[in-house]
Motif scaffolding. Structure first.
Motif, PDB file in Angstrom:
ATOM      1  N   ALA A  71       0.831  -1.206   0.000  1.00 57.59           N
ATOM      2  CA  ALA A  71       0.000   0.000   0.000  1.00 57.59           C
ATOM      3  C   ALA A  71       0.860   1.247   0.000  1.00 57.59           C
ATOM      4  O   ALA A  71       0.564   2.229  -0.697  1.00 57.59           O
ATOM      5  N   ASN A  72       1.951   1.221   0.768  1.00 58.46           N
ATOM      6  CA  ASN A  72       2.858   2.373   0.808  1.00 58.46           C
ATOM      7  C   ASN A  72       3.480   2.626  -0.557  1.00 58.46           C
ATOM      8  O   ASN A  72       3.580   3.775  -1.009  1.00 58.46           O
ATOM      9  N   CYS A  73       3.904   1.548  -1.224  1.00 56.75           N
ATOM     10  CA  CYS A  73       4.506   1.682  -2.556  1.00 56.75           C
ATOM     11  C   CYS A  73       3.498   2.227  -3.572  1.00 56.75           C
ATOM     12  O   CYS A  73       3.807   3.147  -4.343  1.00 56.75           O
ATOM     13  N   LEU A  74       2.309   1.667  -3.554  1.00 56.36           N
ATOM     14  CA  LEU A  74       1.288   2.095  -4.507  1.00 56.36           C
ATOM     15  C   LEU A  74       0.831   3.521  -4.231  1.00 56.36           C
ATOM     16  O   LEU A  74       0.526   4.275  -5.157  1.00 56.36           O
ATOM     17  N   ARG A  75       0.796   3.896  -2.955  1.00 54.65           N
ATOM     18  CA  ARG A  75       0.417   5.255  -2.593  1.00 54.65           C
ATOM     19  C   ARG A  75       1.440   6.258  -3.142  1.00 54.65           C
ATOM     20  O   ARG A  75       1.088   7.340  -3.610  1.00 54.65           O
ATOM     21  N   GLU A  76       2.724   5.892  -3.083  1.00 57.64           N
ATOM     22  CA  GLU A  76       3.770   6.766  -3.619  1.00 57.64           C
ATOM     23  C   GLU A  76       3.639   6.910  -5.136  1.00 57.64           C
ATOM     24  O   GLU A  76       3.784   8.007  -5.682  1.00 57.64           O
ATOM     25  N   ILE A  77       3.373   5.796  -5.815  1.00 53.93           N
ATOM     26  CA  ILE A  77       3.203   5.860  -7.269  1.00 53.93           C
ATOM     27  C   ILE A  77       2.007   6.724  -7.630  1.00 53.93           C
ATOM     28  O   ILE A  77       2.075   7.582  -8.518  1.00 53.93           O
ATOM     29  N   GLU A  78       0.914   6.510  -6.919  1.00 53.48           N
ATOM     30  CA  GLU A  78      -0.298   7.278  -7.187  1.00 53.48           C
ATOM     31  C   GLU A  78      -0.062   8.769  -6.957  1.00 53.48           C
ATOM     32  O   GLU A  78      -0.523   9.616  -7.729  1.00 53.48           O
ATOM     33  N   ALA A  79       0.683   9.101  -5.902  1.00 55.63           N
ATOM     34  CA  ALA A  79       0.975  10.504  -5.601  1.00 55.63           C
ATOM     35  C   ALA A  79       1.814  11.123  -6.712  1.00 55.63           C
ATOM     36  O   ALA A  79       1.580  12.270  -7.116  1.00 55.63           O
ATOM     37  N   GLU A  80       2.789  10.369  -7.231  1.00 57.01           N
ATOM     38  CA  GLU A  80       3.621  10.872  -8.330  1.00 57.01           C
ATOM     39  C   GLU A  80       2.769  11.155  -9.560  1.00 57.01           C
ATOM     40  O   GLU A  80       2.964  12.166 -10.249  1.00 57.01           O
ATOM     41  N   VAL A  81       1.850  10.251  -9.847  1.00 56.02           N
ATOM     42  CA  VAL A  81       0.991  10.426 -11.016  1.00 56.02           C
ATOM     43  C   VAL A  81       0.122  11.664 -10.849  1.00 56.02           C
ATOM     44  O   VAL A  81      -0.046  12.462 -11.783  1.00 56.02           O
ATOM     45  N   ARG A  82      -0.424  11.863  -9.668  1.00 53.01           N
ATOM     46  CA  ARG A  82      -1.288  13.022  -9.418  1.00 53.01           C
ATOM     47  C   ARG A  82      -0.508  14.331  -9.531  1.00 53.01           C
ATOM     48  O   ARG A  82      -1.021  15.330 -10.045  1.00 53.01           O
ATOM     49  N   VAL A  83       0.735  14.335  -9.055  1.00 49.09           N
ATOM     50  CA  VAL A  83       1.569  15.530  -9.174  1.00 49.09           C
ATOM     51  C   VAL A  83       1.829  15.838 -10.645  1.00 49.09           C
ATOM     52  O   VAL A  83       1.738  16.993 -11.079  1.00 49.09           O
TER      53      VAL A  83
END
Length: 205
Positions: A71-83
């Motif tokens: 979840a932590n890894c996917l949350r980081e990826i998702e945050a990068e995409v949103r940025v």
């Protein structure tokens, strides 16, 4: 764009308890060094100086610990995409940036930490809830971009929104699903540019 919601995990005890963080930190280190499959809850207990029974007060299984890390890894990826998406107001460019960001982030996980990548592969194989939630978030982002593009006149409006979002998601899936990514690795880094250009042409009004 709305902020990403949390990725649910199966855990016990207080959410912000420091022992939970210690277990996750120890698990991340052990999984990185020995791999997810070869690490046991007993190994983690020994590493942080607690009994296995005490760890089970916070996580019901090794998978639950793996889910937290995933979840932590996917949350980081998702945050990068949103940025990346937020850096432009133009829907077509948002879509291009989404393709590029999600591919780069997924490849980084694949190439820089293969042991942690094993967790993501297990999660995708067994369809953990965190993976399903992540995929739902990605499709939601696509729908928001498509809706914005329809409002500005950049994208066609005849195809149902959910159908279009799903089709684009399926185009992106080889670069965000760890099981498929390993077979698509050799086609990068040009792939996101070519695929996003093809998708954008199909969306023309």
């Amino acid at each position: 764009m709305k902020n990403a919601s949390t990725h649910p995990v199966s855990a016990r005890g207080p959410v912000d308890h420091e022992v939970r963080d210690q277990v996750v930190a120890a698990a991340t280190e052990h999984f990185s060094r020995y791999g997810y499959e070869k690490t046991t809850v007993s190994d983690l207990a020994k590493a942080i100086g607690f009994s296995k029974a005490y760890i089970y007060k916070f996580f019901e299984s090794k998978q639950a610990i793996g889910e937290m890390i995933c979840a932590n890894c996917l949350r980081e990826i998702e945050a990068e995409v949103r940025v990346a998406i937020a850096e432009t107001d133009l829907p077509p460019e948002k879509l291009r940036r989404m393709f590029k960001a999600i591919t780069q982030a997924s490849l980084r996980l694949f190439t820089q930490d293969r042991k942690l990548y094993e967790i993501a592969a297990s999660a995708a194989t067994e369809r953990w809830q965190v993976v399903q939630t992540y995929e739902e978030h990605i499709q939601k982002m696509l729908e928001e971009i498509l809706l914005a593009g329809r409002q500005t006149g950049d994208f066609e409006r005849k195809t149902p929104l959910d159908e279009t979002a799903l089709a684009i998601y399926l185009v992106m899936r080889p670069y965000l699903n760890p099981l498929l990514l390993q077979h698509s690795y050799g086609f990068n880094p040009e792939a996101p540019m070519h695929l996003s250009s093809l998708v954008l042409r199909s969306l023309s009004p």
